[in-house]
Design an enzyme around this catalytic site. Structure first.
Site, PDB file in Angstrom:
ATOM      1  N   LYS A 115       0.909  -1.245  -0.003  1.00 58.56           N
ATOM      2  CA  LYS A 115       0.205  -0.071   0.251  1.00 58.56           C
ATOM      3  C   LYS A 115       0.859   1.197   0.101  1.00 58.56           C
ATOM      4  O   LYS A 115       0.455   2.368  -0.618  1.00 58.56           O
ATOM      5  CB  LYS A 115      -0.863   0.020   1.249  1.00 58.56           C
ATOM      6  CG  LYS A 115      -2.005  -1.143   1.204  1.00 58.56           C
ATOM      7  CD  LYS A 115      -3.285  -0.601   0.388  1.00 58.56           C
ATOM      8  CE  LYS A 115      -4.094  -1.634  -0.032  1.00 58.56           C
ATOM      9  NZ  LYS A 115      -4.588  -2.811   0.608  1.00 58.56           N
ATOM     10  N   LYS A 201      -2.481 -12.719  -7.438  1.00 56.27           N
ATOM     11  CA  LYS A 201      -3.690 -13.410  -6.766  1.00 56.27           C
ATOM     12  C   LYS A 201      -5.006 -12.843  -7.165  1.00 56.27           C
ATOM     13  O   LYS A 201      -5.376 -11.619  -7.397  1.00 56.27           O
ATOM     14  CB  LYS A 201      -3.419 -13.500  -5.352  1.00 56.27           C
ATOM     15  CG  LYS A 201      -3.794 -12.242  -4.427  1.00 56.27           C
ATOM     16  CD  LYS A 201      -3.778 -12.403  -3.027  1.00 56.27           C
ATOM     17  CE  LYS A 201      -4.108 -11.212  -2.408  1.00 56.27           C
ATOM     18  NZ  LYS A 201      -4.071 -11.096  -0.913  1.00 56.27           N
ATOM     19  N   LYS A 204     -10.670  -9.442  -4.214  1.00 54.03           N
ATOM     20  CA  LYS A 204     -11.997  -8.754  -4.525  1.00 54.03           C
ATOM     21  C   LYS A 204     -11.777  -7.426  -4.990  1.00 54.03           C
ATOM     22  O   LYS A 204     -12.818  -6.805  -5.483  1.00 54.03           O
ATOM     23  CB  LYS A 204     -12.553  -8.721  -3.143  1.00 54.03           C
ATOM     24  CG  LYS A 204     -13.458  -9.698  -2.753  1.00 54.03           C
ATOM     25  CD  LYS A 204     -14.060  -9.765  -1.519  1.00 54.03           C
ATOM     26  CE  LYS A 204     -14.415 -10.631  -0.625  1.00 54.03           C
ATOM     27  NZ  LYS A 204     -14.122 -10.478   0.673  1.00 54.03           N
TER      28      LYS A 204
HETATM   29  P1  TYM Z   1      -9.736 -11.790   3.139  1.00 51.50           P
HETATM   30  O1  TYM Z   1     -11.344 -11.514   3.323  1.00 51.50           O
HETATM   31  O2  TYM Z   1      -8.949 -10.998   2.233  1.00 51.50           O
HETATM   32  O3  TYM Z   1      -9.875 -13.357   2.606  1.00 51.50           O
HETATM   33  C1  TYM Z   1     -10.618 -14.361   3.311  1.00 51.50           C
HETATM   34  C2  TYM Z   1      -9.785 -15.703   3.071  1.00 51.50           C
HETATM   35  O4  TYM Z   1      -9.550 -16.103   1.615  1.00 51.50           O
HETATM   36  C3  TYM Z   1      -8.126 -16.207   1.696  1.00 51.50           C
HETATM   37  N1  TYM Z   1      -7.914 -15.877   0.150  1.00 51.50           N
HETATM   38  C4  TYM Z   1      -7.469 -16.579  -0.784  1.00 51.50           C
HETATM   39  N2  TYM Z   1      -6.804 -17.877  -0.918  1.00 51.50           N
HETATM   40  C5  TYM Z   1      -6.475 -18.357  -1.894  1.00 51.50           C
HETATM   41  N3  TYM Z   1      -6.387 -17.527  -3.247  1.00 51.50           N
HETATM   42  C6  TYM Z   1      -6.678 -16.345  -3.069  1.00 51.50           C
HETATM   43  N4  TYM Z   1      -6.559 -15.763  -4.381  1.00 51.50           N
HETATM   44  C7  TYM Z   1      -7.431 -15.733  -1.997  1.00 51.50           C
HETATM   45  N5  TYM Z   1      -7.816 -14.411  -1.777  1.00 51.50           N
HETATM   46  C8  TYM Z   1      -8.200 -14.643  -0.375  1.00 51.50           C
HETATM   47  C9  TYM Z   1      -7.405 -15.437   2.735  1.00 51.50           C
HETATM   48  O5  TYM Z   1      -6.198 -16.085   2.597  1.00 51.50           O
HETATM   49  C10 TYM Z   1      -8.292 -15.608   3.801  1.00 51.50           C
HETATM   50  O6  TYM Z   1      -7.951 -16.829   4.480  1.00 51.50           O
HETATM   51  N6  TYM Z   1      -6.998 -10.141   7.197  1.00 51.50           N
HETATM   52  C11 TYM Z   1      -7.948 -11.178   6.769  1.00 51.50           C
HETATM   53  C12 TYM Z   1      -9.250 -11.338   7.529  1.00 51.50           C
HETATM   54  C13 TYM Z   1      -8.922 -11.656   8.789  1.00 51.50           C
HETATM   55  C14 TYM Z   1      -8.541 -12.979   9.370  1.00 51.50           C
HETATM   56  C15 TYM Z   1      -8.611 -12.825  10.945  1.00 51.50           C
HETATM   57  C16 TYM Z   1      -8.292 -14.163   9.027  1.00 51.50           C
HETATM   58  C17 TYM Z   1      -9.193 -10.944  10.095  1.00 51.50           C
HETATM   59  N7  TYM Z   1      -9.071 -11.214  11.154  1.00 51.50           N
HETATM   60  C18 TYM Z   1      -8.399 -13.648  11.821  1.00 51.50           C
HETATM   61  C19 TYM Z   1      -8.039 -15.235   9.933  1.00 51.50           C
HETATM   62  C20 TYM Z   1      -7.859 -14.881  11.287  1.00 51.50           C
HETATM   63  C21 TYM Z   1      -8.501 -10.972   5.116  1.00 51.50           C
HETATM   64  O7  TYM Z   1      -8.655  -9.772   4.801  1.00 51.50           O
HETATM   65  O8  TYM Z   1      -9.017 -12.031   4.522  1.00 51.50           O
END
Ligand code: TYM
Length: 339
Positions: A115, A201, A204
């Site tokens: 970022k 990757k 969203k």
């Molecule tokens: P987020 O919302 O970006 O994504 C949710 C989950 O999806 C996985 N993911 C992917 N896996 C494989 N290929 C991809 N292209 C891909 N894009 C997303 C992410 O690894 C994630 O598991 N910071 C986290 C949310 C969070 C969290 C937590 C997770 C907040 N607190 C505590 C675990 C524990 C996030 O933004 O995920």
């Protein structure tokens, strides 16, 4: 005793990367869990607002994301499903942890560095404190529930390593083992790539809508996006993520969306498909993805219309999550001397 915790940002309909990289594993862990395992899954709306959100849009996304977690097969009787902001202990623990979190470590986080690099000033002057401290809130999420295992995709590994450091640091400072450093469970489908730019990757936030497959996409949309997926000029099929990211990503998607059962790995899958054209591979991938998405989409549409049931489930989840969080918050406050 195991406690599984994970979270997803309610910033739109989850895509196939979210599903194969995380959500699918959440459901599997739920369905295979022994009775004394606690499962806790959060829609992390406080993380979502580290980037500015339109309030009406965010409210809608929260509702849709909740319906989606049920549509993929999470059962609110078995798993605690809740909106992060309904449980204030997350933010409270975050503050306490942030008083011991090193800014040097936070500054080295990949997400922050990306970022800062892409911000117009380059120096990050206009970047927000919430985005910088994002990993501290994530640490609080898992630590407040004494999670033992956290199932995520590969991009979250660094944040969870930070969470472990925070827990160990807290325990060293205040003595005892007030906080429990959890184990990261990286899903086998650890990184699903963008269909348009397969070296990045699937995400969203990418502007190109054809770069991601959504769990609400129609059969036609799925066919269209996969047909348009960027591959290369080599007409044969082989699995080589470094040299052939586009074709390899399609093989990954095929493998993790169903063919996992019949083949050892993607190399074996590619061998089996030898002689197929890229076009034929794409048609096969589309069919397999449709088989995964269509039932989820149907359940999602049905669930979204039952607002009362969704609200009741969210209310119930929040109550259970508050109870789970209270225990840790009290011992942390005691350890620090707040009471
Ligand atoms: P987020 O919302 O970006 O994504 C949710 C989950 O999806 C996985 N993911 C992917 N896996 C494989 N290929 C991809 N292209 C891909 N894009 C997303 C992410 O690894 C994630 O598991 N910071 C986290 C949310 C969070 C969290 C937590 C997770 C907040 N607190 C505590 C675990 C524990 C996030 O933004 O995920």
């Amino acid at each position: 005793r195991k406690t599984i915790f994970s979270g997803i940002q309610p910033t739109g309909v989850p895509h196939l990367g979210n599903y194969l990289g995380a959500l699918q594993q959440w459901v599997r862990l739920q369905n295979e869990a022994s009775p004394d395992t606690t499962l806790i899954y959060s829609l992390v709306d406080l993380h979502a607002i580290t980037i500015r959100q339109d309030p009406t849009q965010l409210r809608q996304w929260k509702k849709e994301s909740f319906a989606m977690l049920l549509a993929i097969g999470l059962d609110p009787k078995r798993s605690i499903i809740f909106h992060q902001s309904d449980v204030s202990a997350h933010a409270e623990l975050m503050w306490i942890l942030s008083c011991g979190a090193s800014t040097g470590y936070l500054g080295r986080m990949t997400q922050w560095k990306d970022k800062t690099a892409s911000s117009s000033s380059g120096s990050g002057g206009n970047l927000k404190l919430g985005l910088f401290s994002y990993p501290v809130l994530q640490a609080a999420d898992v630590l407040i529930h004494r999670a033992t295992h956290v199932p995520v995709g590969h991009d979250q590994a660094q944040h969870l390593e930070f969470a472990r450091q925070v827990a160990n640091g807290f325990n060293e400072t205040y003595g005892g083992d007030v906080l429990l450093p959890p184990e990261t469970l990286i899903s086998p489908a650890k990184r699903i790539m963008s269909l348009a730019e397969p070296k990045k990757k699937m995400s969203k936030s990418h502007a190109n809508l054809k770069s991601r497959l959504l769990l609400t996409d129609s059969d036609d949309a799925i066919r269209g996006k996969i047909k348009a997926a960027l591959t290369d000029s080599d007409a044969s099929l082989s699995y080589d993520p470094g040299q052939r990211p586009g074709v390899s990503n399609l093989l990954d998607i095929l493998f993790y969306s169903g063919e996992m059962i019949d083949f050892e790995d993607q190399v074996e899958l590619a061998k089996h498909l030898e002689g197929h054209s890229i076009k034929a591979l794409k048609e096969k991938v589309a069919l397999t993805v449709i088989n995964v998405v269509a039932p989820i989409r149907a359940d999602f549409d049905r669930l979204l219309h039952d607002e009362a049931a969704l609200e009741a489930a969210a209310h119930d989840g929040a109550e259970k999550a508050r109870k789970s969080a209270q225990v840790t918050l009290e011992s942390v406050k005691k350890a620090v001397g707040l009471f």
